[in-house]
Design an enzyme around this catalytic site. Structure first.
Site, PDB file in Angstrom:
ATOM      1  N   HIS A 177       0.859  -1.176   0.000  1.00 35.28           N
ATOM      2  CA  HIS A 177       0.000   0.000   0.000  1.00 35.28           C
ATOM      3  C   HIS A 177       0.899   1.231   0.000  1.00 35.28           C
ATOM      4  O   HIS A 177       2.018   1.207   0.508  1.00 35.28           O
ATOM      5  CB  HIS A 177      -0.866  -0.044   1.267  1.00 35.28           C
ATOM      6  CG  HIS A 177      -1.974   0.944   1.322  1.00 35.28           C
ATOM      7  ND1 HIS A 177      -1.776   2.264   1.653  1.00 35.28           N
ATOM      8  CD2 HIS A 177      -3.310   0.807   1.106  1.00 35.28           C
ATOM      9  CE1 HIS A 177      -2.929   2.905   1.652  1.00 35.28           C
ATOM     10  NE2 HIS A 177      -3.886   2.049   1.322  1.00 35.28           N
ATOM     11  N   ASP A 254       2.393  -4.495   7.852  1.00 34.33           N
ATOM     12  CA  ASP A 254       1.099  -3.846   7.621  1.00 34.33           C
ATOM     13  C   ASP A 254       0.044  -4.936   7.702  1.00 34.33           C
ATOM     14  O   ASP A 254      -0.109  -5.746   6.782  1.00 34.33           O
ATOM     15  CB  ASP A 254       1.120  -3.184   6.241  1.00 34.33           C
ATOM     16  CG  ASP A 254      -0.243  -2.624   5.837  1.00 34.33           C
ATOM     17  OD1 ASP A 254      -1.204  -2.750   6.615  1.00 34.33           O
ATOM     18  OD2 ASP A 254      -0.346  -2.091   4.715  1.00 34.33           O
ATOM     19  N   GLN A 257      -5.122  -5.785   6.499  1.00 33.54           N
ATOM     20  CA  GLN A 257      -6.004  -6.750   5.840  1.00 33.54           C
ATOM     21  C   GLN A 257      -5.940  -8.134   6.478  1.00 33.54           C
ATOM     22  O   GLN A 257      -6.551  -9.081   5.966  1.00 33.54           O
ATOM     23  CB  GLN A 257      -5.662  -6.847   4.349  1.00 33.54           C
ATOM     24  CG  GLN A 257      -5.796  -5.550   3.585  1.00 33.54           C
ATOM     25  CD  GLN A 257      -7.228  -5.056   3.477  1.00 33.54           C
ATOM     26  OE1 GLN A 257      -8.181  -5.813   3.674  1.00 33.54           O
ATOM     27  NE2 GLN A 257      -7.395  -3.780   3.166  1.00 33.54           N
ATOM     28  N   LYS A 280     -11.266  -0.926   9.595  1.00 28.24           N
ATOM     29  CA  LYS A 280     -11.345  -2.143   8.789  1.00 28.24           C
ATOM     30  C   LYS A 280     -11.730  -3.365   9.622  1.00 28.24           C
ATOM     31  O   LYS A 280     -11.926  -4.448   9.076  1.00 28.24           O
ATOM     32  CB  LYS A 280     -10.016  -2.398   8.069  1.00 28.24           C
ATOM     33  CG  LYS A 280      -9.735  -1.440   6.913  1.00 28.24           C
ATOM     34  CD  LYS A 280      -8.433  -1.808   6.221  1.00 28.24           C
ATOM     35  CE  LYS A 280      -8.256  -1.059   4.907  1.00 28.24           C
ATOM     36  NZ  LYS A 280      -8.085   0.384   5.055  1.00 28.24           N
ATOM     37  N   CYS A 423      -4.688   2.413  -3.841  1.00 24.48           N
ATOM     38  CA  CYS A 423      -3.460   2.883  -3.173  1.00 24.48           C
ATOM     39  C   CYS A 423      -2.296   1.922  -3.422  1.00 24.48           C
ATOM     40  O   CYS A 423      -1.486   1.676  -2.520  1.00 24.48           O
ATOM     41  CB  CYS A 423      -3.692   3.083  -1.680  1.00 24.48           C
ATOM     42  SG  CYS A 423      -4.838   4.418  -1.303  1.00 24.48           S
TER      43      CYS A 423
END
Length: 468
Positions: A177, A254, A257, A280, A423
């Site tokens: 991202h 990261d 997700q 999220k 992104c």
């Protein structure tokens, strides 16, 4: 509606067929059997009643999300498939957020009165909940930030500027991202460090062998995603962390997700830093968190200066608070953090393994049905016994722009997906495209949602191709 059925003088009232198969029943079906007293022997008669269909996780949790029941645009029911961008919020989270403002709105850590003490207790309880959710050893290793982007920037400016120098190397993948590319570019410009990029394999997943080969004594940081927001691929973070540590490097993950969709254990993974966003994972917008190992956070200087992050302030210098306060300058997003804590309660009550298992099933169903449309090109690996995709598909339709697809799906069918570069412009350029459409699922979605999407997409394709 009832059906009448007669068996040798015995009249039965059975629920209608729609009642029997309706998966939205939250309580067991009760059958109003009324057998009159009779000499008729039960041994000589039997009645086979169809069992109620199992209720999926999607069907059982949907009542918690009132927003999903609305009609949009031309009266179509909403089919929300944009969960990789943001999730919907259960009523428990909305209630907790509202309750803070209605019942004990006050600033934290700065007052001795009842409201301030209550707000502080709830805010710090939320920190402990997040720590438990990712199995951090100490709640002080959780820093609340505005979002995951700010969390990454915090590490880049605080840890990065203090630890990197010219010719040091930062290893990232081309599938990151922008939030985990741009901060490292800025850091490299300031320090002279070098960015090394990992490309994709033929299966369109980051090349793990290439990543391993890039690691050397020059590597100071490995910054990678856990789950790709475009490719739906999942990286072996535990292995990557070990490889990074073997050459003396740190690893930042990261997890935006992954944390909402599977059990994430920072101790088991062995990561140094991990970031995620509340919005999220069923929590409010405007808050995220950084997990950092205690010894690293303690050695890092402040990222922002001001109130709350200090120990003492003099005219010629200041001393700083211990983490996490050192990195939470000013009044924090109190209600949002409390809402995030409630979101972790909600997800934990369902069970992250249960969510993950259900989403693997949904992911396969989405991929198989989308893949069956001849003109559709899906990006990322094909699912198999060894490869579990996340519950999202980025795709393009031959001859159609993804924004046209997303617009028609929304306006004509009430289906919400995303279009654009998500992104991830470097990844899209590598794939030879400018943009893609993306359908992404969460545990409150159902196979019926996927069916609605597929039918709507086929209608969309038919509409645009009719002009050719």
């Amino acid at each position: 509606m009832m059906m009448m059925m007669s068996i040798e003088g015995v009249v039965l009232k059975l629920p209608s067929f729609s009642q029997l198969i309706n998966p939205n029943h939250s309580t067991p079906l009760k059958f109003p059997f009324n057998f009159p007293k009779s000499s008729y022997s039960s041994a000589t008669a039997s009645l086979s009643v169809p069992a109620a269909a199992p209720v999926s996780l999607g069907h059982s949790t949907r009542p918690d999300f009132e927003i999903l029941y609305q009609k949009v645009n031309n009266g179509s029911k909403l089919v929300y498939l944009d969960n990789a961008a943001t999730s919907q919020k259960p009523s428990a989270v909305i209630d907790a957020f509202n309750n803070y403002y209605k019942s004990y709105n006050s600033n934290v850590h700065r007052g001795i009165h009842f409201l301030s003490a209550k707000a502080t207790d709830e805010y710090e309880m939320a920190r402990r909940k997040v720590a438990s959710f990712v199995n951090a050893p100490e709640s002080s290793e959780i820093v609340f930030t505005r979002n995951a982007t700010e969390a990454i920037n915090l590490v880049a400016y605080s840890w990065g500027l203090s630890n990197l120098k010219a010719s040091d190397e930062i290893v990232v993948t081309i599938a990151e991202h922008h939030s985990s590319i741009v901060p490292w570019q800025i850091l490299s410009e300031k320090t002279g460090a070098v960015l090394k990029f990992v490309s994709l394999t033929e299966d369109e997943v980051p090349d793990i062998k290439m990543l391993q080969d890039l690691l050397s004594k020059k590597t100071k940081l490995v910054a990678v995603h856990h789950v790709s927001n475009v490719l739906a691929s999942v990286l072996p973070i535990k292995d990557i962390a070990q490889w990074a540590h073997d050459v003396g490097a740190r690893i930042l993950v990261d997890a935006c997700q992954s944390v909402p969709h599977m059990a994430v254990d920072v101790q088991d993974l062995g990561v140094d830093f991990l970031v995620a966003s509340s919005h999220k994972m069923c929590g409010p917008t405007g808050v995220g968190f950084l997990y950092g190992k205690s010894e690293l956070l303690t050695a890092m200087p402040p990222f922002l200066g001001g109130g709350e992050m200090i120990s003492d302030v003099f005219l010629d210098h200041s001393t700083y608070a211990e983490p996490p306060s050192r990195f939470e300058a000013g009044t924090p997003a109190i209600g949002e953090a409390i809402g995030l804590g409630t979101a972790t309660d909600y997800l934990s009550q369902i069970g992250m393994q249960k969510i993950h298992d259900y989403e693997v099933e949904l992911a396969n169903y989405l991929y198989e049905n989308l893949h069956a449309i001849p003109s559709v090109r899906i990006y990322g690996p094909a699912p198999s016994e060894m490869v579990h995709r996340a519950a999202l598909c980025s795709f393009n339709v031959e001859g159609l722009h993804p924004t046209d697809i997303a617009t028609f799906l929304d306006q004509q069918h009430g289906v919400a997906i995303r279009s654009g570069h998500h992104c991830a412009q470097p990844l899209h350029r590598y794939l030879g495209i400018n943009a893609s459409a993306r359908a992404s699922l969460y545990f409150y979605n159902t196979k019926e949602d996927v069916d609605d999407f597929i039918r709507a997409l086929e209608d969309t394709i038919a509409f645009f191709t009719s002009f050719k």
